[in-house]
Scaffold this motif. Structure first.
Motif, mmCIF file in Angstrom:
data_model
loop_
_atom_site.group_PDB
_atom_site.id
_atom_site.type_symbol
_atom_site.label_atom_id
_atom_site.label_comp_id
_atom_site.label_asym_id
_atom_site.label_seq_id
_atom_site.Cartn_x
_atom_site.Cartn_y
_atom_site.Cartn_z
ATOM 1 N N THR A 103 0.819 -1.209 0.000
ATOM 2 C CA THR A 103 0.000 0.000 0.000
ATOM 3 C C THR A 103 0.853 1.258 0.000
ATOM 4 O O THR A 103 1.936 1.287 0.596
ATOM 5 N N ILE A 104 0.342 2.285 -0.682
ATOM 6 C CA ILE A 104 0.914 3.635 -0.651
ATOM 7 C C ILE A 104 -0.170 4.537 -0.084
ATOM 8 O O ILE A 104 -1.270 4.609 -0.641
ATOM 9 N N GLN A 105 0.123 5.228 0.998
ATOM 10 C CA GLN A 105 -0.908 5.973 1.712
ATOM 11 C C GLN A 105 -0.777 7.475 1.463
ATOM 12 O O GLN A 105 0.329 8.001 1.336
ATOM 13 N N PHE A 106 -1.950 8.158 1.404
ATOM 14 C CA PHE A 106 -2.014 9.602 1.203
ATOM 15 C C PHE A 106 -2.901 10.224 2.281
ATOM 16 O O PHE A 106 -3.795 9.572 2.807
ATOM 17 N N ARG A 107 -2.647 11.489 2.560
ATOM 18 C CA ARG A 107 -3.468 12.198 3.539
ATOM 19 C C ARG A 107 -4.759 12.717 2.922
ATOM 20 O O ARG A 107 -5.785 12.769 3.577
ATOM 21 N N ASP A 108 -4.722 13.111 1.662
ATOM 22 C CA ASP A 108 -5.869 13.759 1.040
ATOM 23 C C ASP A 108 -6.087 13.198 -0.352
ATOM 24 O O ASP A 108 -5.126 12.966 -1.095
ATOM 25 N N ALA A 109 -7.349 12.980 -0.680
ATOM 26 C CA ALA A 109 -7.677 12.543 -2.039
ATOM 27 C C ALA A 109 -8.999 13.126 -2.510
ATOM 28 O O ALA A 109 -9.434 12.835 -3.615
ATOM 29 N N THR A 110 -9.639 13.943 -1.673
ATOM 30 C CA THR A 110 -10.944 14.493 -2.053
ATOM 31 C C THR A 110 -10.854 15.379 -3.289
ATOM 32 O O THR A 110 -11.710 15.331 -4.157
ATOM 33 N N SER A 111 -9.785 16.193 -3.354
ATOM 34 C CA SER A 111 -9.620 17.073 -4.509
ATOM 35 C C SER A 111 -8.907 16.376 -5.659
ATOM 36 O O SER A 111 -8.817 16.918 -6.753
ATOM 37 N N SER A 112 -8.393 15.136 -5.398
ATOM 38 C CA SER A 112 -7.636 14.419 -6.419
ATOM 39 C C SER A 112 -8.492 13.469 -7.231
ATOM 40 O O SER A 112 -8.114 13.058 -8.317
ATOM 41 N N VAL A 113 -9.663 13.085 -6.695
ATOM 42 C CA VAL A 113 -10.550 12.167 -7.408
ATOM 43 C C VAL A 113 -11.550 12.987 -8.206
ATOM 44 O O VAL A 113 -12.423 13.651 -7.651
ATOM 45 N N LYS A 114 -11.427 12.947 -9.501
ATOM 46 C CA LYS A 114 -12.299 13.696 -10.403
ATOM 47 C C LYS A 114 -12.885 12.744 -11.436
ATOM 48 O O LYS A 114 -12.218 12.366 -12.411
ATOM 49 N N GLU A 115 -14.088 12.285 -11.188
ATOM 50 C CA GLU A 115 -14.848 11.435 -12.099
ATOM 51 C C GLU A 115 -14.039 10.226 -12.579
ATOM 52 O O GLU A 115 -14.020 9.202 -11.934
ATOM 53 N N LYS A 116 -13.310 10.374 -13.679
ATOM 54 C CA LYS A 116 -12.631 9.223 -14.269
ATOM 55 C C LYS A 116 -11.137 9.180 -13.991
ATOM 56 O O LYS A 116 -10.454 8.269 -14.485
ATOM 57 N N TYR A 117 -10.603 10.143 -13.212
ATOM 58 C CA TYR A 117 -9.149 10.203 -13.012
ATOM 59 C C TYR A 117 -8.815 10.464 -11.552
ATOM 60 O O TYR A 117 -9.563 11.130 -10.829
ATOM 61 N N PHE A 118 -7.666 9.927 -11.145
ATOM 62 C CA PHE A 118 -7.091 10.215 -9.838
ATOM 63 C C PHE A 118 -5.787 10.974 -10.071
ATOM 64 O O PHE A 118 -4.884 10.474 -10.742
ATOM 65 N N HIS A 119 -5.700 12.188 -9.542
ATOM 66 C CA HIS A 119 -4.530 13.035 -9.757
ATOM 67 C C HIS A 119 -3.494 12.733 -8.672
ATOM 68 O O HIS A 119 -3.488 13.346 -7.605
ATOM 69 N N ALA A 120 -2.626 11.781 -8.966
ATOM 70 C CA ALA A 120 -1.573 11.374 -8.035
ATOM 71 C C ALA A 120 -0.343 12.248 -8.235
ATOM 72 O O ALA A 120 -0.205 12.936 -9.261
ATOM 73 N N PRO A 121 0.594 12.254 -7.266
ATOM 74 C CA PRO A 121 1.861 12.978 -7.480
ATOM 75 C C PRO A 121 2.594 12.447 -8.709
ATOM 76 O O PRO A 121 2.377 11.304 -9.142
#
Length: 380
Positions: free
Chosen positions: A99-117
Motif C-alpha cells: 500500500t501507498i498511503q495519502f493524507r488527502d484525495a478528495t480534490s484528487s478524485v475527479k470522475e474518471k481520473y485520480f490526480h496522483a503525485p
C-alpha cells in the motif's frame, strides 16, 4: 485503477522505495534506542527524512510512511501496557508491503481520473464505483493480485434503522454457516473446498517452473488470483448474511467463540478457517453499530448439550446432528437447539443489564408467528 505501463512502473517504484524507507527508519529507531535508551520521536525522525534523503518519494508518502511506523510502535507499547501479546514491529518484505498511503484525495478524485503525485504516475484513470460519503480521513493505493485499487477511507454518520421488537440467537457452525433460533439456516458455501482442485492445479504448475523465470512469475500471479477470488467470495457471503440479521432483528445474540484456539484441532482447522466466524462477527457488530442494533456475545459452553425446552443436559457426540430430549420429548436440529439456548442466555444478560428492554422471541413481522417449542426437526 487503470494505469498504463509507465504509470504502473512508477507506482511499483514508489511502492518499493516506501518499503525500503520503512525498513531503514525501523532500523534507525532500534539503533537509537540501543545507543540512548530513549524512543526517537516522530517529529525528530521526520527532520532527518526530507526531500534530500528521499528524492524519489513524494513528501506526503514520506510523512504517511513514518506515521505508519510510529503507529505500529504505539500499538506495541499499548499492548504491553494492557498485558496483551503484541508482536514487535517487523521489517517488511515485498509480500508484506502493498500500500501507498495519502493524507488527502478528495480534490484528487475527479470522475474518471485520480490526480496522483508525479512520482506515482500523475493522472491515473479510475473506475469510480460510488461517490465518497461522510468525512474523508485518508486514502491509499493498494496492489492486489488483480491489479491496483484506490481506497478512500471516510468517517460516516450512523444510519439507524427502524426499531424492531424481536431478538434472534445465532449458532455458527461448519455444516451450516449460521443456524438461528427460528429454524432458518444459511448454508456454508465452503469456498476453499470448492476451489481446492483449481488451486492445487495452479500450485503444481508453479512448483514445476524454474525459479526466477517469467513463466514462474505468471504462475505465481495465477495462484494469487485464486486465493483472492476465494477471499472475495467469502467476504460476499458474510456481508450478505450479516446484513440479513441486522436488517430484521433488534437484538442479535451469538457465541463468544475463540477461533484462534479452535483451529488447533487439526481435523477441523481448515473447515473452521474457511467458515470465518470471526469475520462474520466483525461484520455483524459493525453493521449493528451503524444501524442502532444490539449484539450480545455469550459463553458457548454446553449450548449444544442443553435442551432448549426443559433445560436438561443431553450428552451427544459431534456426529449426532439431531437433538432428541428423553426428558420432555423435544426434537430439533442440533444447531437450532443451540441457537435457542444462545438466545435464552442473551436475553438473561439483557434482562440483568437493561430490565426495561425485553425482546420478543421469534421471527420479525413478516406474516409468521413465533415457532412452537415442540416440533419435529426438519428432514426427520
Amino acid at each position: 485503477m487503470r494505469p498504463n505501463k509507465a504509470q504502473e512502473q512508477a507506482l511499483m517504484k514508489t511502492l518499493i522505495a516506501s518499503r525500503k524507507m520503512y525498513n531503514a527508519c525501523l532500523e534507525e529507531l532500534i539503533i537509537h534506542y540501543k545507543e540512548t535508551g530513549k524512543y526517537l520521536h516522530l517529529y525528530e525522525q521526520d527532520k532527518r527524512h526530507g526531500k534530500a534523503a528521499h528524492p524519489d518519494l513524494p513528501a506526503v508518502v514520506v510523512d504517511t510512511t513514518l506515521k505508519r511506523l510510529h503507529r505500529s510502535f504505539t500499538n506495541f507499547f499499548r499492548g504491553l501496557k494492557e498485558g496483551q501479546k503484541v508482536g514487535f514491529p517487523r521489517f517488511k518484505n515485498a509480500q508484506a508491503w502493498n500500500t501507498i498511503q495519502f493524507r488527502d484525495a478528495t480534490s484528487s478524485v475527479k470522475e474518471k481520473y485520480f490526480h496522483a503525485p508525479k512520482q506515482c504516475g500523475g493522472h491515473i484513470r479510475i473506475v469510480l464505483h460510488r461517490p465518497m460519503e461522510g468525512k474523508f480521513k485518508f486514502a491509499r493505493i493498494v496492489l492486489r493480485p488483480s491489479g491496483w485499487y484506490l481506497q478512500c477511507i471516510c468517517e460516516t454518520k450512523p444510519q439507524p434503522l427502524p426499531q424492531k421488537d424481536h431478538a434472534v440467537g445465532l449458532d455458527m457452525g461448519i455444516r451450516y454457516l449460521v443456524a438461528d433460533s427460528n429454524g432458518q439456516m444459511i448454508d456454508n458455501p465452503k469456498h476453499a473446498k470448492k476451489s481446492a482442485k483449481r488451486l492445487a492445479h495452479a500450485q503444481r504448475k508453479l512448483a514445476k517452473c524454474k525459479k526466477g523465470s517469467n513463466r514462474r512469475n505468471k504462475a505465481r500471479k495465477k495462484v494469487a488470483r485464486h486465493h483472492e477470488r476465494i477471499h472475495n467470495q467469502r467476504k460476499d457471503t458474510l456481508h450478505k448474511a450479516s446484513h440479513k440479521y441486522v436488517k430484521h432483528y433488534q437484538t442479535i445474540v451469538l457465541e463468544d467463540l475463540k477461533p484462534a484456539n479452535m483451529v488447533q484441532n487439526h481435523c477441523l482447522a481448515v473447515a473452521i478457517a474457511d467458515a470465518s466466524w470471526g469475520m462474520f462477527r466483525h461484520y455483524l457488530e459493525t453493521k449493528a453499530e451503524s444501524a442502532g442494533r444490539r449484539v450480545i456475545a455469550v459463553a458457548p459452553h454446553y449450548t449444544s448439550q442443553k435442551c432448549s425446552s426443559c433445560g436438561e443436559y443431553v450428552q451427544k457426540s459431534l456426529s449426532v446432528r439431531t437433538h432428541v430430549c428423553p426428558f420432555c420429548g423435544y426434537m430439533a436440529d442440533r444447531d437450532e437447539n443451540a441457537a435457542r439456548n444462545i438466545l435464552h442466555a442473551g436475553l438473561r444478560v439483557l434482562a440483568r443489564t437493561e430490565p426495561s428492554l425485553r425482546e420478543r422471541e421469534g421471527p420479525s413481522k413478516d406474516g409468521e408467528s413465533p415457532l412452537p417449542l415442540k416440533r419435529e426437526a426438519p428432514g426427520l
